[in-house]
Design a protein around this motif. Structure first.
Motif, PDB file in Angstrom:
ATOM      1  N   LEU A  67       0.782  -1.177   0.142  1.00 25.18           N
ATOM      2  CA  LEU A  67       0.130   0.221  -0.178  1.00 25.18           C
ATOM      3  C   LEU A  67       0.924   1.253  -0.095  1.00 25.18           C
ATOM      4  CD1 LEU A  67      -2.669   1.504   0.316  1.00 25.18           C
ATOM      5  CD2 LEU A  67      -2.539   1.110   2.801  1.00 25.18           C
ATOM      6  N   THR A  68       0.577   2.053  -0.976  1.00 21.65           N
ATOM      7  CA  THR A  68       1.233   3.418  -0.682  1.00 21.65           C
ATOM      8  C   THR A  68       0.318   4.481  -0.981  1.00 21.65           C
ATOM      9  OG1 THR A  68       1.445   3.515  -3.174  1.00 21.65           O
ATOM     10  CG2 THR A  68       3.300   2.540  -2.092  1.00 21.65           C
ATOM     11  N   THR A  69       0.384   5.667  -0.107  1.00 22.44           N
ATOM     12  CA  THR A  69      -0.490   6.812  -0.118  1.00 22.44           C
ATOM     13  C   THR A  69       0.258   7.979  -0.780  1.00 22.44           C
ATOM     14  OG1 THR A  69      -1.917   5.696   1.421  1.00 22.44           O
ATOM     15  CG2 THR A  69      -1.851   8.083   1.284  1.00 22.44           C
ATOM     16  N   ASP A  70      -0.363   8.882  -1.299  1.00 28.89           N
ATOM     17  CA  ASP A  70       0.377  10.158  -1.616  1.00 28.89           C
ATOM     18  C   ASP A  70      -0.523  11.400  -0.856  1.00 28.89           C
ATOM     19  OD1 ASP A  70       1.364  12.445  -2.570  1.00 28.89           O
ATOM     20  OD2 ASP A  70       1.665  11.842  -4.700  1.00 28.89           O
ATOM     21  N   PHE A  71      -0.446  11.563   0.138  1.00 28.09           N
ATOM     22  CA  PHE A  71      -1.031  12.699   0.766  1.00 28.09           C
ATOM     23  C   PHE A  71      -1.300  13.925   0.048  1.00 28.09           C
ATOM     24  CE2 PHE A  71       0.824  10.424   4.410  1.00 28.09           C
ATOM     25  CZ  PHE A  71      -0.356   9.883   4.831  1.00 28.09           C
ATOM     26  N   SER A  72      -0.252  14.469  -0.651  1.00 24.99           N
ATOM     27  CA  SER A  72      -0.218  15.678  -1.320  1.00 24.99           C
ATOM     28  C   SER A  72      -1.318  15.615  -2.444  1.00 24.99           C
ATOM     29  CB  SER A  72       1.126  15.946  -2.074  1.00 24.99           C
ATOM     30  OG  SER A  72       1.543  15.075  -2.997  1.00 24.99           O
ATOM     31  N   ARG A  73      -1.719  14.683  -2.913  1.00 28.95           N
ATOM     32  CA  ARG A  73      -2.582  14.698  -4.165  1.00 28.95           C
ATOM     33  C   ARG A  73      -4.246  14.728  -3.579  1.00 28.95           C
ATOM     34  NH1 ARG A  73      -0.707  12.490  -9.014  1.00 28.95           N
ATOM     35  NH2 ARG A  73      -2.433  11.854  -9.427  1.00 28.95           N
ATOM     36  N   LEU A  74      -4.360  14.691  -2.297  1.00 25.98           N
ATOM     37  CA  LEU A  74      -5.701  14.695  -1.904  1.00 25.98           C
ATOM     38  C   LEU A  74      -6.166  16.001  -2.093  1.00 25.98           C
ATOM     39  CD1 LEU A  74      -5.047  12.288   1.005  1.00 25.98           C
ATOM     40  CD2 LEU A  74      -6.485  11.663  -0.897  1.00 25.98           C
ATOM     41  N   PRO A  75      -7.550  16.419  -2.106  1.00 25.87           N
ATOM     42  CA  PRO A  75      -8.119  17.821  -2.400  1.00 25.87           C
ATOM     43  C   PRO A  75      -8.517  18.364  -1.111  1.00 25.87           C
ATOM     44  CG  PRO A  75      -9.704  16.239  -2.571  1.00 25.87           C
ATOM     45  CD  PRO A  75      -8.538  15.155  -2.374  1.00 25.87           C
ATOM     46  N   TYR A  76      -7.359  18.633  -0.321  1.00 23.06           N
ATOM     47  CA  TYR A  76      -7.617  19.648   0.989  1.00 23.06           C
ATOM     48  C   TYR A  76      -6.700  20.413   0.874  1.00 23.06           C
ATOM     49  CZ  TYR A  76     -10.231  15.276   2.030  1.00 23.06           C
ATOM     50  OH  TYR A  76     -10.999  14.206   2.202  1.00 23.06           O
ATOM     51  N   PRO A  77      -7.027  21.549   1.690  1.00 21.22           N
ATOM     52  CA  PRO A  77      -6.320  22.758   1.753  1.00 21.22           C
ATOM     53  C   PRO A  77      -4.841  22.627   2.533  1.00 21.22           C
ATOM     54  CG  PRO A  77      -8.491  23.351   2.570  1.00 21.22           C
ATOM     55  CD  PRO A  77      -8.317  21.896   2.413  1.00 21.22           C
ATOM     56  N   PHE A  78      -4.905  21.486   3.446  1.00 22.50           N
ATOM     57  CA  PHE A  78      -3.691  21.049   3.937  1.00 22.50           C
ATOM     58  C   PHE A  78      -3.633  19.494   4.003  1.00 22.50           C
ATOM     59  CE2 PHE A  78      -4.107  25.366   5.492  1.00 22.50           C
ATOM     60  CZ  PHE A  78      -2.681  25.935   5.441  1.00 22.50           C
ATOM     61  N   PRO A  79      -3.348  19.051   3.015  1.00 19.30           N
ATOM     62  CA  PRO A  79      -3.239  17.640   2.807  1.00 19.30           C
ATOM     63  C   PRO A  79      -2.172  16.534   3.613  1.00 19.30           C
ATOM     64  CG  PRO A  79      -2.142  18.381   0.904  1.00 19.30           C
ATOM     65  CD  PRO A  79      -2.748  19.620   1.804  1.00 19.30           C
TER      66      PRO A  79
END
Length: 426
Positions: free
Chosen positions: A87-99
């Motif tokens: 499993l890998t997750t890229d937080f920076s791609r999530l659509p939030y002001p501070f991801p």
């Protein structure tokens, strides 16, 4: 300081919850005394992971820019099971002001909160002061007795807040019932030089059978490591010698093999955290309320302790400030505000706890079929960005998700910090 002080609010505990609450109330003109047992903020291995929602709140209360030089932004997470990334997750791609979560030394955060709060005339921080007794009038808590560097101290207040952590003395003195749920393991924490092979912007979870380790980049250039051991298993591991700890790390993270032998010659540079979650059915009684770990101890998984502490503080300040600012409210008004605080926050804490308990169960699987199921489930999540976002929204982005909904006309939940933008520094 000795003698007697009076304030509208007495906060016991100068951690993230207590100091954030003190700052937010002082900014509203509320008189606050924070009583802190330690005479310093140097707290190793504690509260360095700041979840995205708390990063968002730190920006809203005007502290984030001043902290940027002392933090690491974490852009991703990687889970490896039996040597294969599942499993890998890229937080920076999530659509939030501070991801992205950040790693921030807790002494730096606490010093910034204390410095900002100290700018307000109504804020007082008593360091090195231990609470020994609650003041009561009938069934209502009216303050605390403490012992400081110079002797006895009494603080009288309309509201006393227990922000004194997972082993809360104030909770015990108040007679508020709690249930501790052990999770069957402890965690050994240690710090190592950061491996050259790794990027410093990723959380890594390494799993081998029933053993797992958390590998967390730590400001400025170290690696914080948390290794699970059976509950009460430290004695057996220590009897096997420091080499047993080296071998455990070798199996999980061979990239660290050389550095662990260079810096870890004995047990002095390790610390053990007992893992449990605490459920407190009632967070308040007349004149007193619990926040942070005192109200709901969580496990270290996904760094939720500091997150919920900060959110608790901002939520409680939003309820108490309007009631206390500039006047002396009656007991019914205060009791209603404290009850509203728990109603507004309880569901959010329960969601985080449930996710943590499910994750703890996944980590602890030891039978071959169960471990194969764990890897399969991680791969399913890995291949579904929508499912990843849904899971993370429930733990990392509850407030920012709510803000997005509110922007589309949906009502905000009661008792949580308003999604309305707050001017820098109020």
């Amino acid at each position: 300081m000795t003698g007697e002080l009076s304030a509208q609010v007495c906060v016991v505990g100068g951690g993230p919850a207590g100091l954030t609450l003190g700052l937010e109330l002082a900014r509203q003109g509320v008189e606050v005394v924070v009583v802190e047992q330690s005479d310093h903020f140097d707290r190793s291995f504690r509260g360095e992971s700041i979840s995205p929602d708390s990063v968002w709140l730190l920006d809203r209360i005007g502290l984030l820019d001043g902290l940027r030089g002392s933090l690491l932004e974490v852009r991703g997470m990687e889970i490896t099971d039996r040597g294969r990334t599942v499993l890998t997750t890229d937080f920076s791609r999530l659509p939030y002001p501070f991801p992205c979560p950040v790693e921030l030394p807790q002494p730096v955060l606490l010093a910034a909160l204390a410095e900002a709060a100290d700018e307000h005339a109504g804020f007082t921080l008593l360091r090195g002061t231990r609470v020994v007794e609650l003041l009561t009038d009938g069934g209502t808590v009216t303050g605390v007795h403490g012992v400081g560097p110079a002797g006895a101290v009494t603080v009288r207040a309309a509201v006393t807040v227990a922000a004194d952590g997972r082993f809360s003395k104030v909770r015990e003195l108040a007679g508020l019932r709690s249930t501790r749920i052990p999770l069957g393991r402890d965690v050994i924490w240690l710090k190592l030089p950061f491996p050259r092979e790794w990027s410093s912007d990723t959380y890594r979870v390494r799993i081998e059978g029933e053993h797992h380790g958390l590998f967390i980049p730590t400001y400025p250039d170290q690696l914080r490591v948390g290794l699970n051991i059976p509950q009460g298993g430290l004695r057996a591991l220590r009897e096997a010698g420091i080499g047993a700890l080296h071998r455990r790390l070798d199996a999980l993270a061979p990239e660290c093999a050389q550095s662990v032998r260079t810096v870890l010659h004995g047990w002095a540079n390790t610390t053990v955290l007992k893992i449990f979650t605490t459920v407190v059915p009632q967070w308040s009684r007349p004149g007193l309320v619990l926040v942070g770990d005192a109200a709901h101890t969580l496990s270290p998984v996904l760094g939720q302790g500091v997150n919920h502490a900060v959110v608790d503080a901002v939520a409680l300040a939003g309820l108490l400030g309007p009631v206390l600012a500039g006047r002396a409210p009656g007991e019914p008004e205060l009791t209603a505000a404290l009850a509203e605080f728990q109603r507004g926050r309880e569901a959010s804490v329960a969601r985080s706890r449930d996710l943590q308990l499910r994750q703890e169960e996944m980590f602890a699987r030891s039978r071959p079929l169960a471990m194969a199921g764990r890897r399969a489930l991680y791969r399913i999540v890995d291949h579904s960005p929508a499912l990843q976002r849904r899971i993370l929204a429930g733990v990392y982005y509850q407030l920012q998700e709510q803000a997005l909904r509110s922007a589309h006309g949906e009502p905000a939940r009661t008792g949580t910090p308003s999604s309305r933008p707050v001017p820098r520094g109020h």
